[in-house]
Scaffold this motif. Structure first.
Motif, PDB file in Angstrom:
ATOM      1  N   UNK A 129       0.817  -1.216   0.000  1.00  0.00           N
ATOM      2  CA  UNK A 129       0.000   0.000   0.000  1.00  0.00           C
ATOM      3  C   UNK A 129       0.848   1.263   0.000  1.00  0.00           C
ATOM      4  N   UNK A 130       2.100   1.147   0.444  1.00  0.00           N
ATOM      5  CA  UNK A 130       2.975   2.310   0.483  1.00  0.00           C
ATOM      6  C   UNK A 130       3.690   2.596  -0.821  1.00  0.00           C
ATOM      7  N   UNK A 165      13.099   8.278   4.878  1.00  0.00           N
ATOM      8  CA  UNK A 165      13.045   9.737   4.707  1.00  0.00           C
ATOM      9  C   UNK A 165      12.517  10.140   3.333  1.00  0.00           C
ATOM     10  N   UNK A 166      12.737   9.266   2.331  1.00  0.00           N
ATOM     11  CA  UNK A 166      12.273   9.540   0.964  1.00  0.00           C
ATOM     12  C   UNK A 166      10.822   9.100   0.740  1.00  0.00           C
ATOM     13  N   UNK A 167      10.147   8.692   1.818  1.00  0.00           N
ATOM     14  CA  UNK A 167       8.772   8.221   1.764  1.00  0.00           C
ATOM     15  C   UNK A 167       8.636   6.956   0.933  1.00  0.00           C
ATOM     16  N   UNK A 168       9.669   6.134   0.968  1.00  0.00           N
ATOM     17  CA  UNK A 168       9.624   4.811   0.344  1.00  0.00           C
ATOM     18  C   UNK A 168       9.317   3.790   1.430  1.00  0.00           C
ATOM     19  N   UNK A 169       8.405   2.840   1.179  1.00  0.00           N
ATOM     20  CA  UNK A 169       8.116   1.827   2.201  1.00  0.00           C
ATOM     21  C   UNK A 169       9.291   0.866   2.340  1.00  0.00           C
ATOM     22  N   UNK A 170       9.815   0.744   3.550  1.00  0.00           N
ATOM     23  CA  UNK A 170      10.984  -0.113   3.783  1.00  0.00           C
ATOM     24  C   UNK A 170      10.647  -1.332   4.638  1.00  0.00           C
ATOM     25  N   UNK A 171       9.426  -1.403   5.131  1.00  0.00           N
ATOM     26  CA  UNK A 171       9.029  -2.531   5.958  1.00  0.00           C
ATOM     27  C   UNK A 171       7.618  -2.345   6.456  1.00  0.00           C
ATOM     28  N   UNK A 172       7.226  -3.191   7.402  1.00  0.00           N
ATOM     29  CA  UNK A 172       5.882  -3.102   7.975  1.00  0.00           C
ATOM     30  C   UNK A 172       5.879  -3.788   9.328  1.00  0.00           C
ATOM     31  N   UNK A 173       4.963  -3.375  10.164  1.00  0.00           N
ATOM     32  CA  UNK A 173       4.761  -4.035  11.452  1.00  0.00           C
ATOM     33  C   UNK A 173       3.351  -4.592  11.498  1.00  0.00           C
ATOM     34  N   UNK A 174       3.126  -5.552  12.389  1.00  0.00           N
ATOM     35  CA  UNK A 174       1.781  -6.120  12.498  1.00  0.00           C
ATOM     36  C   UNK A 174       1.508  -6.577  13.920  1.00  0.00           C
TER      37      UNK A 174
END
Length: 269
Positions: free
Chosen positions: A162-163, A225-234
């Motif tokens: 989604x990012x 910082x560049x607003x790129x998705x680098x991971x996710x938490x759940x």
């Protein structure tokens, strides 16, 4: 400078083949195929995917097993990544800036929900868990650090997707197999895109028994910082512990935690 001098200098600068590079590339190709389809390919299927001669694949597999980099099931004859490779990877994850930055936030999220929390990063159209904390209940998910899960059927995967900007998102989805794991799994690009639209709007992804029966998860993306998705938490829990009140609580907390990790990540890196 003469023409011959120029040629001699060019020859010195030109890259020369590294001894053993071709063999190393074959080892890496086999490892990657196994990593992408853990526990599903036997030697015949692996040979077909690798497109190397059968004898070559046998030699590569034998060497990888001897070094503990892959293992073979005695029953099915299929292959998985081995303990030595996972141990080496774990050392990298332990030193991960994202893992280090996220740890205290994950502890707070676990304490606030008393459920299992995960931190995952993308790898070859999958998500890899690089941290996990569990709650006090004896009933927990059978996940582990180093485990790989698919993008389309998990909250961490859908959160990360989604990012992505639209163009990259469409490219990634084109490369996904969209396997069905349960009756609730989204198996068409159209259904997945509609779900990701909802995920963007609400700020969290919801895995409604889409990857495992009787397990529900809520996840949010982490950005650099560049607003790129680098991971996710759940946050993950059995169905019997999930209700409307818990859903609202966990959705709010997972969104807040992801935003705090993103802010800290942007500040430090």
């Amino acid at each position: 400078m003469s023409l011959s001098d120029i040629q001699d200098e060019a020859d010195v600068r030109a890259p020369h083949p590294v001894q053993g590079a071709a063999s190393f590339s074959k080892f890496m190709a086999v490892l990657q195929i196994i990593a992408d389809s853990p526990g599903t390919l036997d030697i015949a299927q692996l040979t077909k995917r690798a497109r190397f001669p059968r004898g070559t694949v046998y030699r590569l597999v034998s060497a990888l097993i001897a070094e503990g980099l892959i293992t073979q099931s005695g029953e099915s004859g299929t292959f998985r990544l081995g303990p030595r490779l996972l141990q080496l990877a774990a050392k990298t994850w332990e030193d991960s800036d994202l893992r280090t930055i996220a740890r205290d936030f994950l502890v707070s999220l676990r304490d606030a929900t008393d459920e299992a929390v995960h931190l995952a990063v993308p790898s070859n159209n999958r998500m890899v868990y690089i941290d996990k904390l569990v709650g006090s209940s004896t009933v927990q998910m059978k996940t582990s650090i180093g485990g790989q899960v698919e993008l389309h059927s998990t909250s961490v995967g859908k959160a990360w997707l989604s990012g992505l900007p639209d163009e990259r998102l469409l490219d990634v989805i084109k490369g996904l197999e969209l396997k069905r794991h349960t009756a609730n799994t989204l198996t068409t690009p159209e259904a997945l895109l509609a779900e990701l639209k909802r995920t963007r709007e609400q700020g969290f992804a919801f895995d409604d028994e889409e990857n495992e029966p009787d397990i529900r998860c809520l996840g949010s993306p982490i950005f650099n910082r560049q607003r790129e998705p680098v991971g996710a938490i759940s946050v993950s829990m059995p169905v019997y512990r999930h209700d409307a009140r818990r859903h609202e609580l966990c959705a709010r907390l997972v969104r807040q935690t992801a935003k705090r990790i993103t802010a800290e990540l942007s500040r430090i890196l």
